[in-house]
Enzyme design. Structure first.
Site, PDB file in Angstrom:
ATOM      1  N   ALA A  64       0.807  -1.229   0.000  1.00  0.00           N
ATOM      2  CA  ALA A  64       0.000   0.000   0.000  1.00  0.00           C
ATOM      3  C   ALA A  64       0.842   1.284   0.000  1.00  0.00           C
ATOM      4  O   ALA A  64       0.651   2.156  -0.860  1.00  0.00           O
ATOM      5  CB  ALA A  64      -0.974  -0.036   1.174  1.00  0.00           C
ATOM      6  N   GLN A 209       4.099 -13.399  -2.210  1.00  0.00           N
ATOM      7  CA  GLN A 209       4.860 -12.240  -1.714  1.00  0.00           C
ATOM      8  C   GLN A 209       5.684 -12.608  -0.476  1.00  0.00           C
ATOM      9  O   GLN A 209       6.739 -12.021  -0.243  1.00  0.00           O
ATOM     10  CB  GLN A 209       3.911 -11.080  -1.373  1.00  0.00           C
ATOM     11  CG  GLN A 209       3.275 -10.404  -2.572  1.00  0.00           C
ATOM     12  CD  GLN A 209       1.926 -10.987  -2.892  1.00  0.00           C
ATOM     13  OE1 GLN A 209       1.667 -12.169  -2.672  1.00  0.00           O
ATOM     14  NE2 GLN A 209       1.037 -10.180  -3.438  1.00  0.00           N
ATOM     15  N   ASP A 250      -3.802  -2.564   4.065  1.00  0.00           N
ATOM     16  CA  ASP A 250      -4.036  -1.806   2.828  1.00  0.00           C
ATOM     17  C   ASP A 250      -5.072  -0.718   3.004  1.00  0.00           C
ATOM     18  O   ASP A 250      -5.093   0.263   2.277  1.00  0.00           O
ATOM     19  CB  ASP A 250      -4.437  -2.750   1.698  1.00  0.00           C
ATOM     20  CG  ASP A 250      -3.215  -3.442   1.142  1.00  0.00           C
ATOM     21  OD1 ASP A 250      -2.706  -4.359   1.816  1.00  0.00           O
ATOM     22  OD2 ASP A 250      -2.732  -3.034   0.070  1.00  0.00           O
ATOM     23  N   LYS A 261      -3.688  -8.411   2.997  1.00  0.00           N
ATOM     24  CA  LYS A 261      -3.558  -9.523   2.043  1.00  0.00           C
ATOM     25  C   LYS A 261      -4.396 -10.725   2.462  1.00  0.00           C
ATOM     26  O   LYS A 261      -4.417 -11.101   3.632  1.00  0.00           O
ATOM     27  CB  LYS A 261      -2.079  -9.899   1.926  1.00  0.00           C
ATOM     28  CG  LYS A 261      -1.765 -11.076   1.030  1.00  0.00           C
ATOM     29  CD  LYS A 261      -2.317 -10.914  -0.379  1.00  0.00           C
ATOM     30  CE  LYS A 261      -1.840  -9.657  -1.071  1.00  0.00           C
ATOM     31  NZ  LYS A 261      -2.571  -9.409  -2.356  1.00  0.00           N
TER      32      LYS A 261
HETATM   33  O1  MRU Z   1      -1.148  -7.288  -3.302  1.00  0.00           O
HETATM   34  P1  MRU Z   1      -0.041  -6.610  -2.560  1.00  0.00           P
HETATM   35  O2  MRU Z   1       1.259  -7.341  -2.636  1.00  0.00           O
HETATM   36  O3  MRU Z   1       0.085  -5.157  -2.945  1.00  0.00           O
HETATM   37  O4  MRU Z   1      -0.510  -6.661  -1.055  1.00  0.00           O
HETATM   38  C1  MRU Z   1       0.289  -6.063  -0.079  1.00  0.00           C
HETATM   39  C2  MRU Z   1      -0.204  -6.289   1.290  1.00  0.00           C
HETATM   40  O5  MRU Z   1      -1.251  -6.850   1.501  1.00  0.00           O
HETATM   41  C3  MRU Z   1       0.586  -5.724   2.402  1.00  0.00           C
HETATM   42  O6  MRU Z   1       0.451  -6.512   3.539  1.00  0.00           O
HETATM   43  C4  MRU Z   1       0.046  -4.314   2.704  1.00  0.00           C
HETATM   44  O7  MRU Z   1       0.130  -3.497   1.564  1.00  0.00           O
HETATM   45  C5  MRU Z   1       0.730  -3.655   3.827  1.00  0.00           C
HETATM   46  S1  MRU Z   1       2.429  -3.446   3.491  1.00  0.00           S
HETATM   47  C6  MRU Z   1       3.174  -2.211   3.902  1.00  0.00           C
END
Ligand code: MRU
Length: 361
Positions: A64, A209, A250, A261
């Protein structure tokens, strides 16, 4: 003895910034291409709005706060497309704003840029100077995010003690932000304070990830990391081996309900059931006080191919459909504490979150 991934990256690859800008306002946005990690560590050059939208959608850049920072530089690319920069921004910013729906940091940045553009237009700033002003703003947004990560790291590290075993999900480190990270930033800060930590990283299906990015980052820093199939998280929490769960976010609604996520909610449920602390680490730019609770958070649905082809082509029967929500929402009641750059809020509620106010600059 539990099996471990290597704690050092073989033949240490060059440390390339997650997000960088080369040159002046006529320069280029450089994004470390996260779709290639960990096997290739390469920056991708981004020169147009279409390229930046594509990079955000395909997760070349993701997380995010990192998406929010990228959008700041994306506005520079729009402004210098030739002709009337103001008209280009009026057309381009809404497209950038909707590149991905769940991370509110993207919308937050675009709204901030739109307000600046409106002010510059009112003041009669010539279109030729627009991209320079926007590059200054993008760099400010980037630096602010870096500062927030540092503060979250300091506040959150106070929750961690020497010898803890932690569980985290997705990637929340330097690859997900403009600084050291959110949840992973807390972990690395505590580690640099001399606390010995063991970290379990959920692999984070379907795009991995955790396996590709969190394992890579922990290896960069030298923190012991053990990968875990996502479906093993609840069991491990129940076994008593996990001292705390740390995740990012997010979008956080006014009452503290948190989208993160997909796969975060089962960890929160398990942590609550077994009495293990569940910490959400996020900057105030991830707060969306315009929505009362998590039911209004838009959840990104991604392509079925990410599930169907996850193990390679033709590994599931032909004609099978798949559903691919990228996030889930954890109710505030399951959150032991919310760590922001402004401090730690235990058991977040609408009342306790309200004083955080607008994102800090
Ligand atoms: O789909 P993504 O890889 O963008 O998802 C990211 C996440 O869900 C992270 O946990 C979230 O952005 C917080 S990270 C600082």
């Amino acid at each position: 003895m539990k099996p471990r991934v290597s704690t050092t990256v073989p033949e240490t690859p060059p440390r390339i910034s997650t997000i960088d800008w080369e040159g002046n306002a006529a320069g280029t946005l450089l994004l470390l291409d996260q779709t290639l990690l960990p096997t290739r560590v390469e920056p991708r050059r981004i020169d147009t709005l279409d390229e930046v939208i594509d990079a955000i959608r395909r997760l070349v850049v993701r997380g995010a706060p990192a998406i929010g920072v990228t959008a700041g530089y994306g506005a520079v690319l729009i402004a210098r497309t030739g002709g009337d920069g103001y008209a280009a921004l009026r057309e381009g910013l809404p497209r950038l704003r909707t590149a991905r729906p769940t991370a509110v940091n993207l919308q937050q940045t675009v709204d901030r840029i739109a307000a600046l553009v409106a002010r510059l237009e009112r003041e009669g700033t010539p279109t030729a100077k627009l991209s320079g002003h926007l590059l200054d703003e993008a760099r400010t947004i980037h630096a602010e995010d870096e500062g927030r990560c540092e503060s979250m790291g300091q506040h959150g590290a106070e929750l961690l003690t020497d010898g803890m075993t932690l569980l985290t999900h997705c990637n929340t480190g330097r690859l997900a932000t403009g600084g050291i990270g959110t949840a992973l930033g807390v972990i690395t800060t505590a580690f640099h304070q001399g606390k010995r930590l063991d970290v379990y990283a959920g692999e984070t299906r379907p795009l991995l990830q955790g396996a590709r990015l969190t394992a890579f980052e922990l290896a960069e820093v030298g923190i012991p990391c053990t990968l875990l199939a996502d479906s093993a998280g609840a069991g491990l929490i129940g076994s008593g081996e996990i001292d705390a769960v740390l995740v990012g976010a997010d979008r956080i609604a006014a009452n503290g309900d948190t989208a993160n996520k997909v796969g975060t909610l089962p960890l929160a449920l398990a942590a609550s059931h077994f009495g293990v602390p569940f910490y959400v680490v996020a900057p105030t730019t991830t707060l969306d006080t315009s929505i009362a609770d998590g039911t209004a958070i838009p959840i990104e649905g991604r392509g079925a191919d990410e599930i169907l082809d996850a193990l390679g082509p033709n590994r599931v029967p032909a004609g099978i459909s798949a559903r691919n929500p990228a996030f889930d929402v954890t109710p505030n009641a399951l959150v032991t504490a919310l760590v922001t750059e402004r401090g730690v809020i235990h058991h977040p509620t609408t009342e306790s979150i309200k004083p955080l106010g607008a994102p800090s600059r």
